[in-house]
Motif scaffolding. Structure first.
Motif, mmCIF file in Angstrom:
data_model
loop_
_atom_site.group_PDB
_atom_site.id
_atom_site.type_symbol
_atom_site.label_atom_id
_atom_site.label_comp_id
_atom_site.label_asym_id
_atom_site.label_seq_id
_atom_site.Cartn_x
_atom_site.Cartn_y
_atom_site.Cartn_z
ATOM 1 N N ILE A 1 57.364 25.411 49.613
ATOM 2 C CA ILE A 1 56.972 26.405 48.630
ATOM 3 C C ILE A 1 56.328 26.150 47.439
ATOM 4 C CG2 ILE A 1 58.074 28.049 46.801
ATOM 5 C CD1 ILE A 1 60.441 28.525 48.648
ATOM 6 N N VAL A 2 56.851 24.857 46.889
ATOM 7 C CA VAL A 2 56.223 24.424 45.548
ATOM 8 C C VAL A 2 54.862 23.448 46.028
ATOM 9 C CG1 VAL A 2 56.633 22.608 43.717
ATOM 10 C CG2 VAL A 2 58.558 24.120 44.343
ATOM 11 N N GLY A 3 55.011 22.592 47.193
ATOM 12 C CA GLY A 3 53.995 21.972 47.729
ATOM 13 C C GLY A 3 52.723 22.663 48.091
ATOM 14 N N ALA A 4 53.276 23.878 48.478
ATOM 15 C CA ALA A 4 51.996 24.712 49.140
ATOM 16 C C ALA A 4 51.120 25.368 47.952
ATOM 17 C CB ALA A 4 52.450 25.725 50.209
ATOM 18 N N VAL A 5 52.041 25.928 46.973
ATOM 19 C CA VAL A 5 51.354 26.323 45.819
ATOM 20 C C VAL A 5 50.697 25.415 44.917
ATOM 21 C CG1 VAL A 5 52.200 27.451 43.713
ATOM 22 C CG2 VAL A 5 53.322 27.893 45.505
ATOM 23 N N VAL A 6 51.062 24.256 44.803
ATOM 24 C CA VAL A 6 50.223 23.216 44.232
ATOM 25 C C VAL A 6 49.064 22.765 44.748
ATOM 26 C CG1 VAL A 6 50.247 20.837 43.230
ATOM 27 C CG2 VAL A 6 52.310 22.293 42.980
ATOM 28 N N ALA A 7 49.030 22.584 46.311
ATOM 29 C CA ALA A 7 47.974 22.355 47.074
ATOM 30 C C ALA A 7 46.925 23.657 46.923
ATOM 31 C CB ALA A 7 48.318 21.962 48.303
ATOM 32 N N LEU B 1 46.472 32.405 50.358
ATOM 33 C CA LEU B 1 47.576 33.542 50.479
ATOM 34 C C LEU B 1 47.667 33.873 51.826
ATOM 35 C CD1 LEU B 1 46.963 35.486 47.213
ATOM 36 C CD2 LEU B 1 48.721 33.753 47.514
ATOM 37 N N ALA B 2 46.499 34.207 52.850
ATOM 38 C CA ALA B 2 46.714 34.680 53.933
ATOM 39 C C ALA B 2 47.301 33.371 54.887
ATOM 40 C CB ALA B 2 45.416 34.977 54.534
ATOM 41 N N VAL B 3 47.011 32.416 54.425
ATOM 42 C CA VAL B 3 47.570 31.215 55.564
ATOM 43 C C VAL B 3 49.087 31.162 55.478
ATOM 44 C CG1 VAL B 3 47.572 28.848 55.748
ATOM 45 C CG2 VAL B 3 45.538 29.995 55.955
ATOM 46 N N GLN B 4 49.366 31.159 53.788
ATOM 47 C CA GLN B 4 50.832 31.107 53.571
ATOM 48 C C GLN B 4 51.647 32.241 54.144
ATOM 49 O OE1 GLN B 4 51.053 30.309 49.241
ATOM 50 N NE2 GLN B 4 50.160 28.358 49.323
ATOM 51 N N GLN B 5 50.975 33.491 53.870
ATOM 52 C CA GLN B 5 51.739 34.532 54.811
ATOM 53 C C GLN B 5 51.887 34.334 56.066
ATOM 54 O OE1 GLN B 5 53.212 37.354 53.413
ATOM 55 N NE2 GLN B 5 52.595 36.298 51.313
ATOM 56 N N ILE B 6 50.922 33.677 56.758
ATOM 57 C CA ILE B 6 51.139 33.518 58.312
ATOM 58 C C ILE B 6 52.042 32.412 58.543
ATOM 59 C CG2 ILE B 6 49.932 32.474 60.329
ATOM 60 C CD1 ILE B 6 47.419 33.679 59.359
ATOM 61 N N GLU B 7 52.276 31.589 57.508
ATOM 62 C CA GLU B 7 53.240 30.434 57.649
ATOM 63 C C GLU B 7 54.657 31.130 57.678
ATOM 64 O OE1 GLU B 7 54.963 27.106 54.789
ATOM 65 O OE2 GLU B 7 53.015 27.598 54.787
ATOM 66 N N GLY B 8 54.894 31.880 56.439
ATOM 67 C CA GLY B 8 56.201 32.279 56.181
ATOM 68 C C GLY B 8 56.490 33.190 57.073
ATOM 69 N N ASN B 9 55.612 34.018 57.539
ATOM 70 C CA ASN B 9 56.199 35.319 58.466
ATOM 71 C C ASN B 9 56.133 35.202 59.821
ATOM 72 O OD1 ASN B 9 56.785 36.808 56.235
ATOM 73 N ND2 ASN B 9 54.666 37.418 56.036
ATOM 74 N N VAL B 10 55.445 33.859 60.423
ATOM 75 C CA VAL B 10 54.935 33.601 61.806
ATOM 76 C C VAL B 10 55.449 32.499 62.350
ATOM 77 C CG1 VAL B 10 53.252 33.659 63.820
ATOM 78 C CG2 VAL B 10 53.271 35.405 61.914
ATOM 79 N N ALA C 1 50.346 20.892 59.452
ATOM 80 C CA ALA C 1 49.205 20.806 60.054
ATOM 81 C C ALA C 1 48.175 22.121 60.331
ATOM 82 C CB ALA C 1 49.416 20.157 61.556
ATOM 83 N N VAL C 2 48.947 23.100 60.787
ATOM 84 C CA VAL C 2 48.334 24.501 60.937
ATOM 85 C C VAL C 2 47.868 25.045 59.633
ATOM 86 C CG1 VAL C 2 48.833 26.840 61.628
ATOM 87 C CG2 VAL C 2 49.815 24.827 62.955
ATOM 88 N N ASP C 3 48.433 24.917 58.532
ATOM 89 C CA ASP C 3 48.214 25.466 57.111
ATOM 90 C C ASP C 3 46.780 24.329 56.788
ATOM 91 O OD1 ASP C 3 50.072 26.973 57.156
ATOM 92 O OD2 ASP C 3 51.192 25.799 55.666
#
Length: 467
Positions: free
Chosen positions: A306-312, A337-346, A273-275
């Motif tokens: 991983i896969v779903g975020a890349v495809v979307a 890319l910025a949102v995915q970095q926030i997701e993975g690291n925070v 939801a945040v993404d």
């Protein structure tokens, strides 16, 4: 003195002397003569470094160990293969159960809230399902007008995007002229036309898949109702059916799996939801068509890590490229890319505990295997299945630690009182085994145990490790 009263070495020497005095002419009283040897070799045997247990006995025990575990691995592999074969045959009936269980982990807290405020179990379950379906219908109703209104705009702008791509191809570094581009386009069109029959077959199979999906959805809703309504009665039924010992272990393990699965789904929903909100805001600011639809697609893709975020994200970049050009596509790519970095690291480290995290390699392998075997549904179910499987392995490892005496029940965090009782029993069994082993060692040191080797176990006892 009779020979049988002599010591062992003296009996051997006396028997050799007797054999030397036997008549040479009587057959059968002497072994065949070996050339170059005498009836009684002179001198002591050659010294050996093997002064303890015979080496071949140790090597044989090692081979027995390897053989026993190899047979066990083969038996387990055969059982897993049989289970997999049965699963393929009944997959149409298993899939609604798995989907209903996953959805039940999300809706169960809402049903429990209704029970706490005094609603009957059936009424609370019905209201929860109706509210969920109404929310889903509202989302679909909100997206359909946007998709219908902006699809024509995307198709019109796609022609301009193709022209821009064609201009880019004709320039450096490719430097392809119009004739070459037309040739490639003609080849692509011919390839598509040649496979038009395959496309028709795919459409027909797709219609069959839609019918199967509707049946699966109906079964899932029915099962979901009963899971939410009668869920609290399941574990008591398990304990009554399997008995107190197995029932305690199953209660603890299934409770942990349920908690892990529910936490994983809820956490992925929050992260997705945040993404979706952040990427959707970026698409709205850039006025990318179908921004809300792409945001919902990002939310759904988040449940396939991983896969779903890349495809979307790739679809969002492609829509921006086709409709608004390279600059807008690059900006969308930076946002994704910025949102995915926030997701993975925070987000994920903050929302998920360490016990719920798995190595990214395991996640990728699970998603790849699930998608290969069962398509999109397999990719969606792969990570929840891997998470519950890891919980089961951790519980087995915990029981091994308790049985070996490496940890105590007081040091182990249990999810249920039944699990604590099972852990205390395992700890008591470990203490009893240590006492038995210490008593045997003390008896052996005092010479009260016979020096004869214990009898070899039977095949089944040896295969089951009871030796």
């Amino acid at each position: 003195m009779p020979i049988h009263d002599l010591p062992h070495e003296a009996r051997i020497a006396a028997s050799l002397d007797v054999r030397a005095e036997e008549p040479a002419g009587e057959p059968g009283h002497r072994p065949p003569t070996v050339p170059g040897s005498s009836p009684r070799p002179a001198g002591p045997p050659a010294p050996t470094t093997n002064v303890g247990v015979d080496r071949m006995r140790v090597i044989g025990d090692g081979f027995r160990f390897v053989t026993a575990w190899s047979l066990r691995v083969i038996i387990v592999a055969a059982a897993l293969w049989l289970l997999w074969w049965v699963l393929e045959k009944v997959w149409f009936g298993v899939l609604p159960i798995l989907l209903a269980l996953i959805v039940a982990t999300v809706l169960a807290p809402v049903v429990q809230l209704g029970r706490r405020i005094g609603l009957p179990s059936s009424l609370s379950t019905i209201l929860t399902l109706l509210l969920s379906l109404a929310l889903l219908a509202g989302v679909v109703a909100g997206l359909v007008p946007s998709i219908a209104g902006q699809s024509q705009q995307i198709f019109d702008q796609a022609g301009e995007g193709v022209g821009q791509v064609r201009s880019w191809i004709s320039g450096p570094p490719l430097n392809l002229d119009d004739a070459q581009v037309d040739e490639y386009l003609t080849s692509a069109v011919s390839w598509i036309q040649e496979r038009s029959s395959d496309a028709a077959g795919a459409v027909a199979s797709g219609l069959g898949a839609v019918g199967s999906a509707l049946v699966t959805l109906a079964l899932m809703l029915v099962l979901l109702f009963f899971f939410l309504k009668d869920g609290p009665k399941f574990l008591p039924w398990v304990r009554r059916t399997t008995g107190r010992t197995v029932g305690r272990h199953l209660t603890e393990a299934l409770t942990r799996m349920w908690s892990t699965l529910g936490g994983f789904i809820r956490t992925q929903a929050i992260v997705s939801a945040v993404d979706a909100v952040l990427i959707g805001i970026g698409l709205l600011v850039l006025q990318v068509p179908l921004a809300l639809t792409l945001a919902v697609l990002t939310f759904l893709g988040g449940f396939i890590p991983i896969v779903g975020a890349v495809v979307a994200g790739g679809i969002a970049v492609l829509v921006a490229l086709v409709t608004q050009g390279v600059t807008s596509a690059l900006i969308v790519l930076v946002i994704v890319l910025a949102v995915q970095q926030i997701e993975g690291n925070v987000l994920q480290p903050m929302l998920q505990g360490r016990s719920m995290q798995m190595h990214p390699g395991i996640v990728l392998l699970a998603v790849a295997g699930g998608s290969t075997l069962f398509g999109i549904i397999g990719a969606f179910l792969a990570v929840p299945f891997a998470a519950t499987f890891v919980v089961g392995l951790r519980y087995l490892s915990e029981q091994v630690d308790l049985r070996s005496g490496d940890v105590s029940a007081a040091e182990t965090p249990f999810a249920t009182p039944e699990g604590y009782v099972a852990g205390a029993q395992a700890e008591h069994a470990a203490a009893a085994a240590r006492e038995t082993e210490q008593a045997a060692m003390a008896a052996a040191q005092h010479g009260s145990v016979a020096s004869a080797a214990p009898p070899r176990p039977g095949f089944l006892a040896w295969l089951c490790g009871r030796h």
